[in-house]
Enzyme design. Structure first.
Site, mmCIF file in Angstrom:
data_model
loop_
_atom_site.group_PDB
_atom_site.id
_atom_site.type_symbol
_atom_site.label_atom_id
_atom_site.label_comp_id
_atom_site.label_asym_id
_atom_site.label_seq_id
_atom_site.Cartn_x
_atom_site.Cartn_y
_atom_site.Cartn_z
ATOM 1 N N ASP A 13 -2.332 4.164 -4.018
ATOM 2 C CA ASP A 13 -2.456 3.210 -2.927
ATOM 3 C C ASP A 13 -1.214 3.326 -2.067
ATOM 4 O OD1 ASP A 13 -3.932 0.785 -1.779
ATOM 5 O OD2 ASP A 13 -1.935 -0.035 -2.088
ATOM 6 N N GLU A 15 1.023 1.391 1.183
ATOM 7 C CA GLU A 15 1.261 0.280 2.102
ATOM 8 C C GLU A 15 1.937 0.893 3.321
ATOM 9 O OE1 GLU A 15 -0.153 -2.502 1.521
ATOM 10 O OE2 GLU A 15 -0.599 -2.065 -0.588
ATOM 11 N N HIS A 156 -1.809 -6.603 -2.243
ATOM 12 C CA HIS A 156 -1.351 -5.848 -1.081
ATOM 13 C C HIS A 156 0.026 -5.233 -1.308
ATOM 14 C CE1 HIS A 156 -4.856 -7.263 0.965
ATOM 15 N NE2 HIS A 156 -4.493 -8.510 0.765
ATOM 16 N N ASP A 161 -1.968 -2.983 -6.562
ATOM 17 C CA ASP A 161 -3.317 -2.583 -6.169
ATOM 18 C C ASP A 161 -3.823 -1.397 -6.988
ATOM 19 O OD1 ASP A 161 -3.267 -4.649 -4.360
ATOM 20 O OD2 ASP A 161 -3.232 -3.383 -2.569
#
Length: 183
Positions: A13, A15, A156, A161
């Site tokens: 994941d 960000e 988040h 995540d």
């Protein structure tokens, strides 16, 4: 057969500073790799995006400029991530977003693009569990009562995540294996 024997898988994941892979930058990569023998290893790094993180984005993932100012640039983090994920299937929830950022960042920094297999848990769950009210990660977290590995897991954030996405991968692959066995 155990679901992880279909791997190895690297659940990842990212960000970012915004929604555009071309105009925005990655500020965190989190990953969990599960090998065919069930061994799990983890990777997480903040990344210095070389620009300010917009305040509206900070409100979503709570990653601040102070947290990334001494972090490595993407070229180093990207190389380390590719080494970590080597010879596995990359897995993400809504993979188009994460893979788009990864590929754009790899290209921008002159690193080799990911040419391996990819799997999207969002699409997989729509197949194995059709008709759910929502396939957003946080909704699925509630529907499947996904577990937190520690009290500090925060939605988040890439490291949290990926832990939930790994649990969704397990749920979906177990369902697919059972359906295949029952067929």
């Amino acid at each position: 057969m155990n679901w992880f024997e279909l791997g190895p898988f690297t659940v990842f994941d990212v960000e970012t500073t915004g929604m555009s892979p071309v105009n925005d930058r990655i500020v965190q990569i989190g990953a969990v790799r599960i090998d065919r023998d069930g061994h799990i290893s983890r990777f997480q790094t903040f990344i210095n995006p070389g620009r300010k993180i917009p305040s509206g984005v900070i409100c979503v993932h709570h990653i601040t400029d102070e947290m990334v100012c001494t972090a490595p640039q993407f070229v180093r983090a990207g190389r380390d991530f590719l080494d970590f994920a080597k010879d596995s299937t990359l897995v993400a929830h809504n993979a188009r977003f994460d893979l788009g950022f990864l590929q754009e960042s790899l290209s921008r920094t002159g690193l080799p693009l990911w040419k391996g297999r990819t799997l999207d848990t969002l699409r997989l769950l729509k197949t194995t569990h059709p008709g759910l009210p929502s396939y957003k990660l946080q909704s699925l977290r509630a529907i499947f009562q996904l577990q937190d590995n520690c009290d500090t897991m925060q939605a988040h954030r890439a490291d949290a995540d990926v832990e939930w996405t790994l649990q969704l991968l397990e749920i979906a692959l177990k369902a697919a294996l059972k359906a295949n066995k029952d067929a």
